[in-house]
Scaffold this active site. Structure first.
Site, PDB file in Angstrom:
ATOM      1  CG  HIS A 123      58.602  65.046 -49.227  1.00  0.00           C
ATOM      2  ND1 HIS A 123      57.846  64.000 -48.750  1.00  0.00           N
ATOM      3  CD2 HIS A 123      57.745  65.843 -49.914  1.00  0.00           C
ATOM      4  CE1 HIS A 123      56.592  64.164 -49.148  1.00  0.00           C
ATOM      5  NE2 HIS A 123      56.504  65.271 -49.842  1.00  0.00           N
ATOM      6  CG  ASP A 200      62.890  62.316 -52.573  1.00  0.00           C
ATOM      7  OD1 ASP A 200      62.365  62.147 -53.696  1.00  0.00           O
ATOM      8  OD2 ASP A 200      62.315  62.879 -51.622  1.00  0.00           O
ATOM      9  CD  GLN A 203      59.142  68.295 -56.658  1.00  0.00           C
ATOM     10  OE1 GLN A 203      58.998  68.774 -57.781  1.00  0.00           O
ATOM     11  NE2 GLN A 203      58.109  67.959 -55.905  1.00  0.00           N
ATOM     12  CE  LYS A 226      55.678  64.532 -56.168  1.00  0.00           C
ATOM     13  NZ  LYS A 226      55.031  65.557 -55.362  1.00  0.00           N
ATOM     14  CB  CYS A 364      55.511  66.683 -47.072  1.00  0.00           C
ATOM     15  SG  CYS A 364      53.806  66.218 -47.225  1.00  0.00           S
TER      16      CYS A 364
HETATM   17  N1  PMP Z   1      59.970  63.680 -52.145  1.00  0.00           N
HETATM   18  C1  PMP Z   1      59.799  64.902 -52.664  1.00  0.00           C
HETATM   19  C2  PMP Z   1      60.980  65.796 -52.809  1.00  0.00           C
HETATM   20  C3  PMP Z   1      58.531  65.312 -53.072  1.00  0.00           C
HETATM   21  O1  PMP Z   1      58.379  66.533 -53.588  1.00  0.00           O
HETATM   22  C4  PMP Z   1      57.441  64.427 -52.912  1.00  0.00           C
HETATM   23  C5  PMP Z   1      56.045  64.866 -53.308  1.00  0.00           C
HETATM   24  N2  PMP Z   1      55.688  66.145 -52.846  1.00  0.00           N
HETATM   25  C6  PMP Z   1      57.678  63.166 -52.392  1.00  0.00           C
HETATM   26  C7  PMP Z   1      58.948  62.822 -52.020  1.00  0.00           C
HETATM   27  C8  PMP Z   1      56.569  62.175 -52.238  1.00  0.00           C
HETATM   28  O2  PMP Z   1      56.035  61.836 -53.460  1.00  0.00           O
HETATM   29  P1  PMP Z   1      54.701  60.947 -53.548  1.00  0.00           P
HETATM   30  O3  PMP Z   1      53.688  61.630 -52.705  1.00  0.00           O
HETATM   31  O4  PMP Z   1      54.357  60.985 -55.000  1.00  0.00           O
HETATM   32  O5  PMP Z   1      55.056  59.588 -53.068  1.00  0.00           O
END
Ligand code: PMP
Length: 406
Positions: A123, A200, A203, A226, A364
């Protein structure tokens, strides 16, 4: 293992909504999950009965707020099986957690000649902070490829590891491919090479049971929103031995032991990394979200989502003319796809008319989309409230898309 999904759905007010006159089918939990009444009620009750700033007042109300805030930390510790609640830092979200690692630990430990290993699936939140830091420090970023099925290329990773590797920062579960990366083996290999590991888990913590002591990583990041909690709260797990030797990068509030114009001294962990008034109510909400999913049981959540994810993928493929991006055998909660005949935006527009919420775009993860020769995709993602019926409705709507465009 399973659970009663009707009872779960009844807990989520959003499950009774409609869109364009149709019952809402919410398949966008990977972006942000809906909230159960238990979390919403707990936050309201906290505001009404226990709200004050934390760690500061020597009065009962503030003590009550502090107790609730610290109880949430302990709930999160238990949820991810960290060894100690001081290893749980509250942040504003996964992005903030990763930036905290970059600009505290990374700024302290990375320099020219060092290498940071990421994966091709990351991401942007686990790419851009390292690029920002690279501009200052001049280290090198190396990227582990993913296979055509969307699997982490472990052999390529092992070849990349060397005594120059200082950090491996990879995701637990891809927010596009759904692939589950072998984070325990990734961590073991990195540690053998002398590198630190950041996972990270945005998910990961939402779809799978996670155990910090089993994975063995140095850092693990995820977001409250999430995990059926509120926005504005996230978690950075940091191994105590590592956090204790790390300087903060944000100053102010409770992160100090003492301040003078000559010199300030840092507080112990985790307060050292929680500058300013923290997201108090959000932390309390996250604690209740953790209670909520723990009561269902993360193994039951993972088991049910695995079945639904397989049905979702098979359903999308059964329509014909849709290509799933990422078909690894070990997937959790996410199915992304493109079509031969319709642009993702057109697909999402037709699905919206049916009350179906999916995401379109690069999610992203632009480098990952590029790797698969596409710029955007449609993503359907699962939460505890989804049913086979939701998937059947999506598949029926995709047939409609096909009739319209093909
Ligand atoms: N890493 C991953 C794998 C994600 O799916 C996301 C959110 N789509 C993020 C980081 C970023 O999370 P946040 O926008 O809640 O900071």
């Amino acid at each position: 293992m399973s659970f009663d999904v009707d009872t779960v759905r009844a807990d989520f007010p959003a499950m009774s909504l409609t869109a364009h006159g149709k019952p809402l089918v919410f398949l966008d939990s990977a972006a942000s999950a809906q909230k159960p009444r238990q979390v919403l009620d707990a936050m309201r009750t906290f505001y009404e009965t226990s709200y004050a700033n934390v760690h500061r007042g020597l009065y009962e109300l503030s003590e009550r707020a502090t107790t609730a805030y610290e109880e949430s930390r302990e709930k999160v510790r238990r949820f991810i099986n960290a060894a100690d609640s001081k290893e749980i830092v509250f942040t504003s979200g996964a992005t903030d957690s990763i930036n905290t690692v970059a600009f505290s630990w990374g700024a302290q430990h990375l320099s020219a000649g060092d290498e940071v290993i990421l994966s091709q699936a990351e991401h942007h939140s686990n790419i851009v902070p390292w690029q920002l830091l690279r501009e200052r420090k001049g280290f090198t970023i190396k990227v582990v490829p993913v296979s055509d099925r969307g699997e982490f290329d472990f052999a390529a990773y092992e070849r990349m590891l060397s005594d120059k590797t200082k950090l491996v920062a990879v995701m637990h579960v891809s927010n596009v491919l759904g692939s589950v990366f072998p984070v325990k083996a990734i961590t073991a290999a990195a540690h053998k090479a002398g590198a630190a590991v950041l996972i990270d888990g945005c998910q990961g913590a939402t779809h799978l049971p996670v155990d910090m002591q089993d994975i063995g990583c140095d850092f693990y990041a995820f977001s409250g929103h999430k995990l059926y909690g509120p926005t504005g709260i996230g978690v950075l797990y940091g191994r105590a031995a590592v956090l204790e030797k790390t300087n903060p990068f944000r100053g102010g509030g409770d992160m100090i032991r003492s301040v003078s114009f000559e010199k300030s001294e840092w507080a112990d962990i985790p307060a050292r990394f929680e500058a300013g008034t923290p997201p108090i109510v959000q932390a309390v909400g996250l604690g209740h979200a953790v209670d909520y999913v723990s009561k269902i049981g993360m193994s039951a959540v993972a088991g049910r989502e695995r079945e639904l994810c397989a049905a979702l993928q098979d359903g999308v493929l059964s329509v014909g003319g849709f290509r799933v991006i990422g078909t690894a055998p070990d997937k959790a909660g996410v199915v992304s796809f493109v079509s031969d005949f319709a642009h993702p935006q057109d697909i999402a527009m037709i699905l919206d008319q049916e009350g179906i919420c999916v995401r379109t775009g690069h999610h992203c993860a632009q480098p990952l989309h590029e790797r698969f020769g596409i710029s955007v995709s449609v993503r359907a993602s699962l939460g505890v409230y989804n049913t086979l019926e939701d998937i059947e409705k999506l598949v029926a709507a995709l047939h409609k898309v096909k009739r319209f465009f093909a």
